[in-house]
Motif scaffolding. Structure first.
Motif, PDB file in Angstrom:
ATOM      1  N   THR A 151      -0.092  23.840  -8.347  1.00  0.00           N
ATOM      2  CA  THR A 151      -1.385  23.188  -8.153  1.00  0.00           C
ATOM      3  C   THR A 151      -1.457  21.918  -8.981  1.00  0.00           C
ATOM      4  OG1 THR A 151      -2.553  25.244  -7.670  1.00  0.00           O
ATOM      5  CG2 THR A 151      -3.862  23.410  -8.522  1.00  0.00           C
ATOM      6  N   ALA A 152      -1.717  20.807  -8.306  1.00  0.00           N
ATOM      7  CA  ALA A 152      -1.740  19.507  -8.982  1.00  0.00           C
ATOM      8  C   ALA A 152      -2.086  18.423  -7.976  1.00  0.00           C
ATOM      9  CB  ALA A 152      -0.382  19.198  -9.609  1.00  0.00           C
ATOM     10  N   ALA A 153      -2.381  17.259  -8.495  1.00  0.00           N
ATOM     11  CA  ALA A 153      -2.451  16.063  -7.659  1.00  0.00           C
ATOM     12  C   ALA A 153      -1.035  15.515  -7.562  1.00  0.00           C
ATOM     13  CB  ALA A 153      -3.390  15.036  -8.263  1.00  0.00           C
ATOM     14  N   ALA A 190      -0.451  31.254  -2.223  1.00  0.00           N
ATOM     15  CA  ALA A 190       0.851  31.389  -2.889  1.00  0.00           C
ATOM     16  C   ALA A 190       1.865  31.988  -1.912  1.00  0.00           C
ATOM     17  CB  ALA A 190       0.709  32.278  -4.118  1.00  0.00           C
ATOM     18  N   GLY A 191       3.064  31.433  -1.955  1.00  0.00           N
ATOM     19  CA  GLY A 191       4.100  31.863  -1.037  1.00  0.00           C
ATOM     20  C   GLY A 191       4.160  31.038   0.233  1.00  0.00           C
ATOM     21  N   GLY A 192       3.144  30.230   0.443  1.00  0.00           N
ATOM     22  CA  GLY A 192       3.077  29.411   1.638  1.00  0.00           C
ATOM     23  C   GLY A 192       3.856  28.116   1.508  1.00  0.00           C
ATOM     24  N   SER A 193       3.761  27.297   2.550  1.00  0.00           N
ATOM     25  CA  SER A 193       4.484  26.030   2.605  1.00  0.00           C
ATOM     26  C   SER A 193       3.530  24.893   2.914  1.00  0.00           C
ATOM     27  CB  SER A 193       5.565  26.082   3.683  1.00  0.00           C
ATOM     28  OG  SER A 193       6.528  27.069   3.392  1.00  0.00           O
ATOM     29  N   LEU A 194       3.963  23.709   2.549  1.00  0.00           N
ATOM     30  CA  LEU A 194       3.161  22.518   2.774  1.00  0.00           C
ATOM     31  C   LEU A 194       4.111  21.329   2.843  1.00  0.00           C
ATOM     32  CD1 LEU A 194       0.073  22.201   2.929  1.00  0.00           C
ATOM     33  CD2 LEU A 194       0.091  21.588   0.513  1.00  0.00           C
ATOM     34  N   ARG A 195       3.776  20.343   3.652  1.00  0.00           N
ATOM     35  CA  ARG A 195       4.566  19.116   3.691  1.00  0.00           C
ATOM     36  C   ARG A 195       3.674  17.929   3.374  1.00  0.00           C
ATOM     37  NH1 ARG A 195       7.902  16.110   8.546  1.00  0.00           N
ATOM     38  NH2 ARG A 195       5.783  15.519   9.170  1.00  0.00           N
ATOM     39  N   GLN A 245       0.848  -1.191   0.000  1.00  0.00           N
ATOM     40  CA  GLN A 245       0.000   0.000   0.000  1.00  0.00           C
ATOM     41  C   GLN A 245       0.883   1.239   0.000  1.00  0.00           C
ATOM     42  OE1 GLN A 245      -2.727  -0.346   3.390  1.00  0.00           O
ATOM     43  NE2 GLN A 245      -4.398  -0.456   1.924  1.00  0.00           N
ATOM     44  N   VAL A 246       0.518   2.196  -0.826  1.00  0.00           N
ATOM     45  CA  VAL A 246       1.211   3.478  -0.878  1.00  0.00           C
ATOM     46  C   VAL A 246       0.160   4.550  -0.649  1.00  0.00           C
ATOM     47  CG1 VAL A 246       2.642   5.040  -2.229  1.00  0.00           C
ATOM     48  CG2 VAL A 246       2.895   2.555  -2.511  1.00  0.00           C
ATOM     49  N   VAL A 247       0.342   5.339   0.393  1.00  0.00           N
ATOM     50  CA  VAL A 247      -0.669   6.324   0.770  1.00  0.00           C
ATOM     51  C   VAL A 247      -0.021   7.687   0.966  1.00  0.00           C
ATOM     52  CG1 VAL A 247      -2.436   6.949   2.435  1.00  0.00           C
ATOM     53  CG2 VAL A 247      -2.048   4.531   1.888  1.00  0.00           C
ATOM     54  N   GLU A 248      -0.526   8.662   0.218  1.00  0.00           N
ATOM     55  CA  GLU A 248      -0.054  10.037   0.366  1.00  0.00           C
ATOM     56  C   GLU A 248      -1.026  10.808   1.246  1.00  0.00           C
ATOM     57  OE1 GLU A 248       0.384   8.960  -4.109  1.00  0.00           O
ATOM     58  OE2 GLU A 248      -1.137   8.804  -2.534  1.00  0.00           O
ATOM     59  N   SER A 249      -0.526  11.844   1.901  1.00  0.00           N
ATOM     60  CA  SER A 249      -1.378  12.724   2.691  1.00  0.00           C
ATOM     61  C   SER A 249      -0.725  14.089   2.793  1.00  0.00           C
ATOM     62  CB  SER A 249      -1.626  12.141   4.083  1.00  0.00           C
ATOM     63  OG  SER A 249      -0.410  12.012   4.784  1.00  0.00           O
ATOM     64  N   GLY A 250      -1.518  15.049   3.245  1.00  0.00           N
ATOM     65  CA  GLY A 250      -0.988  16.382   3.478  1.00  0.00           C
ATOM     66  C   GLY A 250      -1.408  17.444   2.479  1.00  0.00           C
ATOM     67  N   GLY A 251      -2.033  17.047   1.407  1.00  0.00           N
ATOM     68  CA  GLY A 251      -2.456  18.032   0.423  1.00  0.00           C
ATOM     69  C   GLY A 251      -3.638  18.853   0.919  1.00  0.00           C
ATOM     70  N   ARG A 252      -3.655  20.120   0.539  1.00  0.00           N
ATOM     71  CA  ARG A 252      -4.767  21.015   0.912  1.00  0.00           C
ATOM     72  C   ARG A 252      -4.655  22.302   0.120  1.00  0.00           C
ATOM     73  NH1 ARG A 252      -2.968  25.087   4.238  1.00  0.00           N
ATOM     74  NH2 ARG A 252      -1.033  24.739   5.426  1.00  0.00           N
ATOM     75  N   LEU A 253      -5.550  23.212   0.411  1.00  0.00           N
ATOM     76  CA  LEU A 253      -5.525  24.539  -0.196  1.00  0.00           C
ATOM     77  C   LEU A 253      -4.558  25.427   0.592  1.00  0.00           C
ATOM     78  CD1 LEU A 253      -6.717  26.710  -2.126  1.00  0.00           C
ATOM     79  CD2 LEU A 253      -8.487  27.098  -0.375  1.00  0.00           C
ATOM     80  N   VAL A 254      -3.682  26.113  -0.128  1.00  0.00           N
ATOM     81  CA  VAL A 254      -2.705  26.990   0.515  1.00  0.00           C
ATOM     82  C   VAL A 254      -2.515  28.225  -0.361  1.00  0.00           C
ATOM     83  CG1 VAL A 254      -0.743  25.832  -0.580  1.00  0.00           C
ATOM     84  CG2 VAL A 254      -0.400  27.058   1.561  1.00  0.00           C
ATOM     85  N   GLN A 286      -2.632   6.878  -4.521  1.00  0.00           N
ATOM     86  CA  GLN A 286      -3.809   7.439  -5.186  1.00  0.00           C
ATOM     87  C   GLN A 286      -3.712   8.944  -5.390  1.00  0.00           C
ATOM     88  OE1 GLN A 286      -6.479   5.566  -6.461  1.00  0.00           O
ATOM     89  NE2 GLN A 286      -4.914   4.018  -6.090  1.00  0.00           N
ATOM     90  N   GLY A 287      -2.753   9.566  -4.737  1.00  0.00           N
ATOM     91  CA  GLY A 287      -2.546  11.000  -4.916  1.00  0.00           C
ATOM     92  C   GLY A 287      -3.185  11.836  -3.823  1.00  0.00           C
ATOM     93  N   THR A 288      -2.621  13.012  -3.642  1.00  0.00           N
ATOM     94  CA  THR A 288      -3.167  13.988  -2.704  1.00  0.00           C
ATOM     95  C   THR A 288      -3.179  15.340  -3.415  1.00  0.00           C
ATOM     96  OG1 THR A 288      -2.984  14.904  -0.463  1.00  0.00           O
ATOM     97  CG2 THR A 288      -0.912  14.478  -1.615  1.00  0.00           C
ATOM     98  N   GLN A 289      -4.269  16.069  -3.276  1.00  0.00           N
ATOM     99  CA  GLN A 289      -4.450  17.300  -4.044  1.00  0.00           C
ATOM    100  C   GLN A 289      -3.835  18.501  -3.327  1.00  0.00           C
ATOM    101  OE1 GLN A 289      -5.778  17.725  -7.146  1.00  0.00           O
ATOM    102  NE2 GLN A 289      -5.257  19.908  -7.005  1.00  0.00           N
ATOM    103  N   VAL A 290      -3.033  19.222  -4.075  1.00  0.00           N
ATOM    104  CA  VAL A 290      -2.469  20.486  -3.598  1.00  0.00           C
ATOM    105  C   VAL A 290      -3.021  21.606  -4.477  1.00  0.00           C
ATOM    106  CG1 VAL A 290      -0.368  21.858  -3.345  1.00  0.00           C
ATOM    107  CG2 VAL A 290      -0.360  19.432  -2.728  1.00  0.00           C
ATOM    108  N   THR A 291      -3.634  22.575  -3.853  1.00  0.00           N
ATOM    109  CA  THR A 291      -4.172  23.714  -4.585  1.00  0.00           C
ATOM    110  C   THR A 291      -3.565  24.986  -4.013  1.00  0.00           C
ATOM    111  OG1 THR A 291      -6.253  22.545  -4.972  1.00  0.00           O
ATOM    112  CG2 THR A 291      -6.253  24.937  -5.310  1.00  0.00           C
ATOM    113  N   VAL A 292      -2.921  25.744  -4.875  1.00  0.00           N
ATOM    114  CA  VAL A 292      -2.277  26.987  -4.455  1.00  0.00           C
ATOM    115  C   VAL A 292      -3.077  28.151  -5.020  1.00  0.00           C
ATOM    116  CG1 VAL A 292      -0.152  28.320  -4.407  1.00  0.00           C
ATOM    117  CG2 VAL A 292      -0.049  25.816  -4.482  1.00  0.00           C
ATOM    118  N   SER A 293      -3.633  28.959  -4.135  1.00  0.00           N
ATOM    119  CA  SER A 293      -4.434  30.103  -4.575  1.00  0.00           C
ATOM    120  C   SER A 293      -3.525  31.311  -4.793  1.00  0.00           C
ATOM    121  CB  SER A 293      -5.502  30.427  -3.545  1.00  0.00           C
ATOM    122  OG  SER A 293      -4.908  30.809  -2.318  1.00  0.00           O
ATOM    123  N   PRO A 294      -3.835  32.127  -5.796  1.00  0.00           N
ATOM    124  CA  PRO A 294      -2.995  33.289  -6.119  1.00  0.00           C
ATOM    125  C   PRO A 294      -2.925  34.292  -4.972  1.00  0.00           C
ATOM    126  CG  PRO A 294      -4.520  32.806  -7.899  1.00  0.00           C
ATOM    127  CD  PRO A 294      -4.935  31.950  -6.746  1.00  0.00           C
TER     128      PRO A 294
END
Length: 130
Positions: free
Chosen positions: A93-95, A14-19, A3-12, A122-130
């Motif tokens: 911004t991408a999966a 621009a200029g911010g950080s995410l892990r 099993q391969v599981v990603e996590s941590g994606g969210r809306l952030v 399965q991927g985790t979605q990262v969305t970066v707002s302007p």
């Protein structure tokens, strides 16, 4: 069972950080783990990869200096890798997908290509707002 599981994606913003986190279980001996991403309407592209030994690390030009892939930590049959993303841009911004390879390669540069990975999350979605 692998099993391969990603996590941590969210809306952030621009200029911010995410892990992002990736946990690959059911695999005793892996060779490398990588991150890829796919934006809407685009093909999946390489982001970063690292070998278990830590001897080889690769980044896409678009993320160099902003993203950092961690070393792979292993506990029995569970392997974990992180992707620290700083100074995020709207074009990030991408999966985001984590991938695992368990056999050695003749050249680690091939880790930039998705065909050389055996297992995917399965991927985790990262969305970066302007």
């Amino acid at each position: 069972q692998v099993q391969v599981v990603e996590s941590g994606g969210r809306l952030v913003q621009a200029g911010g950080s995410l892990r992002l986190s990736c946990a690959a279980s059911g695999i005793l001996n892996i060779y490398a783990m990588g991150w890829f991403r796919q934006a809407p309407g685009k093909e999946r592209e390489f982001v970063a990869a690292i070998t278990r030994s830590g001897d080889s690390t690769y980044y896409a030009d678009s993320v160099k200096g902003r993203f950092t892939i961690s070393s792979i930590s292993s506990d029995n049959a569970k392997n974990t890798v992180y992707l620290q993303m700083n100074r995020l841009k709207s074009e990030d911004t991408a999966a985001y997908f984590c991938a695992v390879r368990f056999a050695a390669l003749s050249t680690d540069n091939l880790l930039k290509y998705e065909d050389y990975y055996s297992y995917w999350g399965q991927g985790t979605q990262v969305t970066v707002s302007p």
